[in-house]
Design a protein around this motif. Structure first.
Motif, mmCIF file in Angstrom:
data_model
loop_
_atom_site.group_PDB
_atom_site.id
_atom_site.type_symbol
_atom_site.label_atom_id
_atom_site.label_comp_id
_atom_site.label_asym_id
_atom_site.label_seq_id
_atom_site.Cartn_x
_atom_site.Cartn_y
_atom_site.Cartn_z
ATOM 1 N N LYS A 1 -18.395 -32.351 43.767
ATOM 2 C CA LYS A 1 -18.388 -33.439 44.747
ATOM 3 C C LYS A 1 -16.994 -33.609 45.335
ATOM 4 O O LYS A 1 -15.989 -33.516 44.612
ATOM 5 C CB LYS A 1 -18.835 -34.761 44.131
ATOM 6 N N ILE B 1 -14.636 -36.258 47.691
ATOM 7 C CA ILE B 1 -14.479 -37.612 48.235
ATOM 8 C C ILE B 1 -13.219 -37.618 49.090
ATOM 9 O O ILE B 1 -12.159 -37.167 48.646
ATOM 10 C CB ILE B 1 -14.363 -38.661 47.117
ATOM 11 N N ILE C 1 -12.742 -45.103 51.274
ATOM 12 C CA ILE C 1 -13.550 -43.888 51.379
ATOM 13 C C ILE C 1 -14.016 -43.682 52.808
ATOM 14 O O ILE C 1 -14.631 -44.566 53.422
ATOM 15 C CB ILE C 1 -14.756 -43.951 50.427
ATOM 16 N N ALA D 1 -18.032 -38.524 51.866
ATOM 17 C CA ALA D 1 -18.213 -37.784 50.622
ATOM 18 C C ALA D 1 -19.300 -36.739 50.846
ATOM 19 O O ALA D 1 -20.216 -36.936 51.648
ATOM 20 C CB ALA D 1 -18.604 -38.725 49.489
ATOM 21 N N THR E 1 -21.145 -32.854 48.847
ATOM 22 C CA THR E 1 -21.223 -31.986 47.676
ATOM 23 C C THR E 1 -21.405 -30.538 48.110
ATOM 24 O O THR E 1 -21.765 -30.260 49.263
ATOM 25 C CB THR E 1 -22.405 -32.383 46.770
ATOM 26 N N ILE F 1 -19.730 -32.485 39.000
ATOM 27 C CA ILE F 1 -20.746 -33.489 38.689
ATOM 28 C C ILE F 1 -21.335 -33.191 37.305
ATOM 29 O O ILE F 1 -21.653 -32.045 36.980
ATOM 30 C CB ILE F 1 -21.847 -33.498 39.768
ATOM 31 N N SER G 1 -12.079 -39.008 33.463
ATOM 32 C CA SER G 1 -13.023 -40.045 33.037
ATOM 33 C C SER G 1 -13.530 -39.716 31.638
ATOM 34 O O SER G 1 -13.455 -38.572 31.176
ATOM 35 C CB SER G 1 -14.192 -40.130 34.018
ATOM 36 N N SER H 1 -15.888 -43.413 35.295
ATOM 37 C CA SER H 1 -16.362 -42.268 36.075
ATOM 38 C C SER H 1 -15.270 -41.828 37.034
ATOM 39 O O SER H 1 -14.384 -42.625 37.396
ATOM 40 C CB SER H 1 -17.621 -42.678 36.849
ATOM 41 N N GLU I 1 -15.711 -41.506 39.946
ATOM 42 C CA GLU I 1 -15.934 -42.298 41.158
ATOM 43 C C GLU I 1 -15.019 -43.520 41.181
ATOM 44 O O GLU I 1 -14.828 -44.146 42.226
ATOM 45 C CB GLU I 1 -17.388 -42.757 41.234
ATOM 46 N N ASP I 2 -14.451 -43.865 40.014
ATOM 47 C CA ASP I 2 -13.574 -45.033 39.916
ATOM 48 C C ASP I 2 -12.149 -44.647 40.332
ATOM 49 O O ASP I 2 -11.586 -43.688 39.797
ATOM 50 C CB ASP I 2 -13.554 -45.570 38.478
ATOM 51 N N SER I 3 -11.581 -45.400 41.237
ATOM 52 C CA SER I 3 -10.246 -45.060 41.743
ATOM 53 C C SER I 3 -9.162 -45.207 40.677
ATOM 54 O O SER I 3 -8.123 -44.531 40.745
ATOM 55 C CB SER I 3 -9.909 -45.941 42.951
#
Length: 391
Positions: free
Chosen positions: A280, A282, A290, A293, A295, A331, A362, A369, A371-373
């Motif tokens: 993925k 971003i 953002i 995004a 994949t 992922i 993570s 995750s 996905e967390d900044s």
């Protein structure tokens, strides 16, 4: 006795008459305007008064709007209209000053602003469904230029133009949609001075490709199957990579590629995974908001090299000399427990290939995750990337 009463009455009447006359004589007949000024912001302008006229001219930059009038009149006199209620002047005004004794005097106030000589085209913005693109304006030559993404039809553009206050423009920009050929606009100042601007809009159709392939360092990328690694549980963590991207010209990117040294394997026994995996990507702006995004699927036969992400459907627009952050990760890397090496260059340098990198980690055990900044941090290396698109 009657004579005394009559004399008293006469004396009393005469006294009242004298008091009344004395009272009338005390009423002022002053009904002049003694001073007249206009204040706007922290600037005050005084105006001369000649007989029944007040006149003057202010600079073109001194707008006669949102103003305060200060008018001095004699004590006891009244003025109409109340100067404090006048907040703008767009023509002659009549003031009536009434003295204490009722005498009236009219004043004509004629304050004008010099006609503005400004005839600049200040902004030209092309509005697209996703972007607001600002053109480059050369006020010396009158040339206005902008290259816009190819997805936009030059024959049907939504263009907004801002020009000098008090000036006029022809033709009306709202009536022009076709910019497939240069379009001329004439901006005329309030004082009558004209300036011609030529607008040249072109599509971004010059293909470019930039590659950063020099590698002398490799960073862990993906999951981790190690059972005896210090302070790390097996199948718990996922490690991602990122890179700052700065382009020297506005760019519509079509492909962004990242480089891995080898195919995905398990660490302890070095067994190849030999199945497709999904990565993925971003993309964030300078404020880490953002932008997009996407994949990409990596083949089971991948054995190292560049991995492309298709950006064409994202309709991205990278502005020159602005900072963008690209982050990529595997992922389900935690559960898969497979890893590869992110190729990088740890030497110092300048230009596109030497912007700073990122790393992120993570943990399932920490319930976070990639996905967390807050799991991402700066990395000193410059990771190998490729960028293609049109400018």
């Amino acid at each position: 006795m009657k004579t005394k009463i009559n004399l008293f009455a006469a004396f009393f009447f005469a006294s009242l008459l004298m008091i009344s006359c004395a009272t009338e004589e005390k009423l002022s007949s002053e009904n002049t305007i003694q001073s007249f000024s206009i204040t706007k912001g922290n600037v005050t302008k005084e105006f001369s008064i000649v007989e029944n006229s007040i006149s003057g001219i202010v600079e073109s930059t001194f707008e006669l709007e949102d103003i305060n009038l200060t008018v001095s009149i004699p004590k006891g006199a009244k003025i109409s209209p109340d100067p404090s209620t006048i907040k703008s002047i767009n023509g002659p005004l009549t003031f009536v000053v009434t003295a204490e004794n009722g005498e009236v005097k009219n004043y004509q106030a004629d304050i004008k602003r010099e006609p503005s000589t400004e005839n600049f085209l200040l902004e030209l913005n092309v509005k697209t469904p996703n972007l607001l693109l600002s053109a480059v304006i050369n006020n010396e030559t009158g040339l206005i230029t902008k290259r816009i993404p190819e997805i936009n039809d030059l024959k049907n553009l939504n263009v907004e133009i801002k020009f000098s206050k008090h000036a006029t423009i022809t033709p009306d920009p709202k009536t022009i949609k076709d910019y497939s050929e240069p379009v001329n606009f004439t901006v005329k100042s309030e004082s009558g001075i004209e300036k011609v601007y030529e607008v040249k809009l072109e599509q971004m159709n010059s293909y470019i490709a930039r590659s950063c392939s020099e590698a002398n360092a490799w960073k862990w990328f993906g999951g981790d199957s190690r059972i005896n690694a210090p302070e790390i549980l097996a199948y718990d963590r996922n490690v991602g990579t990122g890179q700052v991207v700065i382009v020297d010209k506005n760019l519509v990117p079509s492909t962004f590629s990242i480089h891995l040294r080898e195919g995905f394997t398990y660490y302890d026994d070095k067994l190849r995974y030999n199945k497709p995996v999904t990565l993925k990507l971003i993309i964030k702006d300078a404020n880490l908001n953002i932008l997009a995004a996407t994949t990409t699927v990596v083949s089971e036969y991948f054995n190292g090299g560049f991995i492309p992400f298709d950006l064409q459907k994202l309709n991205l627009y990278l502005e020159a000399n602005k900072k963008y952050s690209f982050y990529w990760y595997l992922i389900d890397g935690e559960k898969l427990g497979i890893y590869a090496g992110s190729s990088a260059n740890n030497k110092n340098g300048n230009g596109f290939c030497y912007s700073s990198g990122y790393s992120g980690e993570s943990r399932i055990s920490k319930k976070n995750s990639l996905e967390d900044s807050n799991v991402w941090f700066d990395h000193d290396w410059h990771f190998n990337i490729e960028l293609e698109g049109k400018e």
